[in-house]
Design an enzyme around this catalytic site. Structure first.
Site, PDB file in Angstrom:
ATOM      1  N   SER A  88       0.788  -1.235   0.000  1.00  0.00           N
ATOM      2  CA  SER A  88       0.000   0.000   0.000  1.00  0.00           C
ATOM      3  C   SER A  88       0.816   1.278   0.000  1.00  0.00           C
ATOM      4  O   SER A  88       0.245   2.368  -0.071  1.00  0.00           O
ATOM      5  CB  SER A  88      -0.952   0.025   1.204  1.00  0.00           C
ATOM      6  OG  SER A  88      -2.040  -0.838   0.982  1.00  0.00           O
ATOM      7  N   LYS A  91       0.029   3.774  -2.663  1.00  0.00           N
ATOM      8  CA  LYS A  91      -0.983   4.831  -2.571  1.00  0.00           C
ATOM      9  C   LYS A  91      -0.385   6.226  -2.453  1.00  0.00           C
ATOM     10  O   LYS A  91      -1.099   7.224  -2.599  1.00  0.00           O
ATOM     11  CB  LYS A  91      -1.911   4.525  -1.393  1.00  0.00           C
ATOM     12  CG  LYS A  91      -2.770   3.294  -1.663  1.00  0.00           C
ATOM     13  CD  LYS A  91      -3.417   2.723  -0.427  1.00  0.00           C
ATOM     14  CE  LYS A  91      -4.181   1.456  -0.788  1.00  0.00           C
ATOM     15  NZ  LYS A  91      -4.544   0.644   0.376  1.00  0.00           N
ATOM     16  N   SER A 143      -5.927   3.483   4.469  1.00  0.00           N
ATOM     17  CA  SER A 143      -5.354   2.635   3.420  1.00  0.00           C
ATOM     18  C   SER A 143      -6.440   1.894   2.656  1.00  0.00           C
ATOM     19  O   SER A 143      -6.304   0.707   2.344  1.00  0.00           O
ATOM     20  CB  SER A 143      -4.359   1.635   4.014  1.00  0.00           C
ATOM     21  OG  SER A 143      -3.507   1.126   3.017  1.00  0.00           O
TER      22      SER A 143
END
Length: 269
Positions: A88, A91, A143
């Site tokens: 993640s 992101k 997230s």
């Protein structure tokens, strides 16, 4: 030993473990649905690290880097140019593409594709109304993989087209060992970066005041269908370690524990 006085801004990227100056801190995550990190042993490891302050950093991660944002120099590196999945921390790029290509005040309707994505989520459902600004906070604090997909479809029409925007940005930044397939970072063979290139991406993103504000936020209240929802940042280093002001946690079975951390300390801001 890393001399902290020669760097105004440190951007630290670590996979599995995070190291700040001569502090080694273990990072744990429960599973792919929960990137919240457990820092139960934080104080003990700080004491242990300080007792060995003149020695070399003890880094057990597969890759790590300490990057000076002012001079653009690598102060410490371990396999920093090795291509690896980044979970993640993807992101970070998703967020900057959103900020640079949209009106964050726009309200969107959540599509089925976004609502049905797995892993860590913001908890939005098909048909929900939410602003892009609130999706941004859901993306970076919680997230949310669902937030990532909705952002991609809103900005570019599809996940695939959004990935093209992400890859175009890597080319603009002069990066050659990073490739994006998704906006969320769930494991994919062709989705990868290096510790060094992720540090460069994050350095770029932190120059944007909107991004910097979001990733330094510990708790935020967003609105879904006009109803308030309070969300907490998965990065528990915020408020727990001096000078930390971001950036992003991550975990998948392929990438293991990932963490990008930005630090300002000792009046170097």
């Amino acid at each position: 030993m890393i001399n902290s006085t020669r760097s105004k801004k440190l951007l630290c990227l670590f996979l599995i473990f995070i190291m700040l100056v001569n502090i080694v801190i273990p990072v744990f995550a429960d599973d792919i649905d929960d990137e919240t990190l457990d820092y139960t042993l934080l104080q003990e490891d700080i004491l242990n690290a300080n007792s060995n302050i003149s020695g070399a950093p003890q880094i057990y991660s597969r890759s790590a880097i300490v990057y000076d944002r002012t001079t653009k120099q690598i102060l410490y590196g371990k396999n920093e140019n090795t291509e690896r999945p980044m979970a993640s921390t993807t992101k970070i790029m998703t967020a900057i593409i959103l900020i640079e290509n949209s009106d964050l005040s726009q309200t969107v309707e959540v599509c089925k594709e976004a609502a049905s994505v797995g892993g860590s989520t913001l908890g939005i459902s098909t048909g929900d109304k939410i602003t892009l600004n609130d999706l941004l906070y859901g993306l970076m604090l919680r997230s949310g993989n669902d937030a990532a997909v909705q952002i991609a479809i809103t900005v570019a029409g599809s996940v695939e087209s959004f990935a093209e925007l992400m890859n175009n940005k890597t080319k603009e930044l002069g990066l050659t060992h990073t490739h994006f397939v998704t906006p969320h970072g769930l494991d994919s063979e062709k989705h990868y970066t290096t510790a060094y290139e992720l540090a460069v991406i994050t350095d770029y993103a932190l120059q944007n005041p909107i991004f910097a504000k979001v990733v330094s936020t510990k708790t935020a209240t967003i609105s879904i269908n006009g109803l308030p929802k309070t969300i907490n940042n998965t990065n528990e280093l915020l408020g727990s370690l001096q000078g930390v002001n971001g950036v992003k946690t991550g975990f998948t079975n392929g990438a293991f524990r990932c963490l990008v951390t930005s630090v300002n300390r000792n009046n170097f801001n």
